[in-house]
Design an enzyme around this catalytic site. Structure first.
Site, PDB file in Angstrom:
ATOM      1  N   HIS A   1       4.725   1.592  12.755  1.00 13.47           N
ATOM      2  CA  HIS A   1       3.877   2.155  13.807  1.00 13.47           C
ATOM      3  C   HIS A   1       3.890   1.163  14.960  1.00 13.47           C
ATOM      4  O   HIS A   1       3.880  -0.053  14.745  1.00 13.47           O
ATOM      5  CB  HIS A   1       2.455   2.368  13.284  1.00 13.47           C
ATOM      6  CG  HIS A   1       1.493   2.941  14.278  1.00 13.47           C
ATOM      7  ND1 HIS A   1       1.852   3.912  15.185  1.00 13.47           N
ATOM      8  CD2 HIS A   1       0.179   2.688  14.510  1.00 13.47           C
ATOM      9  CE1 HIS A   1       0.800   4.239  15.924  1.00 13.47           C
ATOM     10  NE2 HIS A   1      -0.223   3.498  15.551  1.00 13.47           N
TER      11      HIS A   1
ATOM     12  N   GLY B   1       0.824  -1.196   0.000  1.00 12.78           N
ATOM     13  CA  GLY B   1       0.000   0.000   0.000  1.00 12.78           C
ATOM     14  C   GLY B   1       0.860   1.248   0.000  1.00 12.78           C
ATOM     15  O   GLY B   1       1.959   1.264  -0.543  1.00 12.78           O
TER      16      GLY B   1
ATOM     17  N   SER C   1      -3.346  39.217   7.994  1.00 19.10           N
ATOM     18  CA  SER C   1      -3.535  40.635   8.282  1.00 19.10           C
ATOM     19  C   SER C   1      -3.431  40.911   9.781  1.00 19.10           C
ATOM     20  O   SER C   1      -3.596  40.009  10.605  1.00 19.10           O
ATOM     21  CB  SER C   1      -4.901  41.096   7.779  1.00 19.10           C
ATOM     22  OG  SER C   1      -5.931  40.516   8.570  1.00 19.10           O
TER      23      SER C   1
ATOM     24  N   GLU D   1      -3.741  12.340  16.480  1.00 19.96           N
ATOM     25  CA  GLU D   1      -4.862  12.054  15.584  1.00 19.96           C
ATOM     26  C   GLU D   1      -6.192  12.434  16.214  1.00 19.96           C
ATOM     27  O   GLU D   1      -7.067  13.015  15.556  1.00 19.96           O
ATOM     28  CB  GLU D   1      -4.863  10.566  15.232  1.00 19.96           C
ATOM     29  CG  GLU D   1      -3.717  10.130  14.341  1.00 19.96           C
ATOM     30  CD  GLU D   1      -3.564   8.629  14.267  1.00 19.96           C
ATOM     31  OE1 GLU D   1      -2.751   8.151  13.447  1.00 19.96           O
ATOM     32  OE2 GLU D   1      -4.257   7.905  15.020  1.00 19.96           O
TER      33      GLU D   1
END
Length: 351
Positions: free
Chosen positions: A117, A35, A261, A204
């Protein structure tokens, strides 16, 4: 933490000169999954001179893609049996089953089990034997950018962690792997499985996927309920968010404040903490506690075991929100959308 220009990294960061390719070039790496991350790791490793075999189940739609990219393909079990390093890049939710069926029976003493992970190791969904190394190499970017940066002789920042060092060479090997996929070109930050997992889940939930989307939806609904048009609410509360995030990504909060701004800066500085106040901080601390003590992990594991009933219901409700219908129409006004979608589709490869 210092707030001036004297800040130095709290973590150790590694670069190309710190990595020794000899720790990986004579080994075989099995990349399980093709993937987003899998295709990038496999191709980058191969082009760095590493022997790569891609592990995909029989009938996987990604088999042809991997073979067309010039890579060897085998079943996950055969790939794991052949490899010195097994890089587990299938989704978190299927990793325990893949480990039990294909990886565990084929691990040999001195092999390396590697992740991108830390979820399944940290929350004990995968419990490797004591005689193998367990490492993590995690690029901090989607896979198509990992691949693109490598092809452009650029790097993608990454993370390196060692959970278990049975051989005494786990750290050096992980760093060599990170170099082979291009991460040390940009810098690899040393971390731990616990730190990566818990900060990732918290980020997350509290900001990236949970907090921001909730803020956008509630701001949109506040304007619409007050009688403003959905189109104006969409532009102000969702569409322009990208402009602000891009500025923060490029130069931190400082560049964002310098670029908007004076009116926007004053309004943001005086009203931001009114919206995201101490109650939000308390809720974030509660979310972090549930990540740390495993409450969320057990909830998500149980949800998958039950067939994802709540997950499916929540996804359906989210897709049916008015803001999604309004956005779908407004995005047709942007000429760049179709080009971006075509680029994304060509870059991503399904698992």
């Amino acid at each position: 933490m210092p707030t001036d220009d004297t800040y130095t990294f709290d973590s150790t960061v590694y670069y190309d000169e710190d990595a020794d390719p000899d720790h990986i070039v004579h080994k075989t790496v099995a990349v399980l999954g093709y993937g987003s991350q899998g295709h990038a790791h496999a191709q980058n490793l191969s082009e760095s001179g590493v022997d790569v075999v891609v592990g995909l189940r029989e009938g996987s739609s990604s088999r042809a893609a991997a073979e067309n990219d010039g890579l060897r393909v085998a079943t996950p079990a055969d790939a794991a049996a052949e490899a010195d390093i097994v890089s587990v890049l299938v989704p978190d939710t299927v990793q325990p089953d893949v480990y039990e069926a294909a990886i565990e029976p084929n691990l040999e003493s001195g092999d390396t089990l590697q992740f991108a992970h830390g979820f399944n190791i940290h929350y004990n969904q995968i419990q490797p034997p004591e005689d193998v190394d367990v490492t993590m190499v995690a690029p901090k970017s989607p896979g198509h950018l990992v691949r693109r940066n490598y092809e452009n002789d650029e790097g993608t920042p990454g993370l390196l962690a060692v959970y278990q060092d049975a051989t005494g060479e786990a750290h050096d090997e992980g760093l060599a792997y990170a170099a082979a996929i291009g991460c040390t070109r940009a810098g690899v930050v040393e971390t731990s499985f616990r730190e990566e997992t818990e900060t990732d889940l918290f980020g997350e939930q509290a900001v990236l996927c949970g907090g921001v989307t909730s803020l956008v939806k509630q701001a949109y609904e506040t304007l619409v309920d007050a009688g403003y048009s959905p189109e104006m609410a969409y532009f102000e509360c969702l569409n322009e968010l990208k402009l602000i995030v891009d500025l923060m990504y490029e130069g931190g909060l400082g560049k964002m404040w310098d670029s908007v701004s004076d009116t926007a800066e004053y309004g943001g500085l005086t009203k931001g903490d009114v919206v995201v106040d101490e109650h939000a901080r308390e809720n974030m601390e509660a979310i972090l506690e549930q990540v740390q003590d495993g409450t969320f992990a057990h909830e998500w594991i149980a949800e998958n075991q039950a067939g994802r009933p709540s997950y499916t219901q929540l996804r359906t409700a989210e897709k049916n929100r008015e803001i999604e219908a309004v956005g779908e129409e407004l995005r047709e006004l942007f000429a760049w959308q179709e080009a971006d979608e075509d680029e994304e589709e060509s870059a991503e490869v399904t698992a």
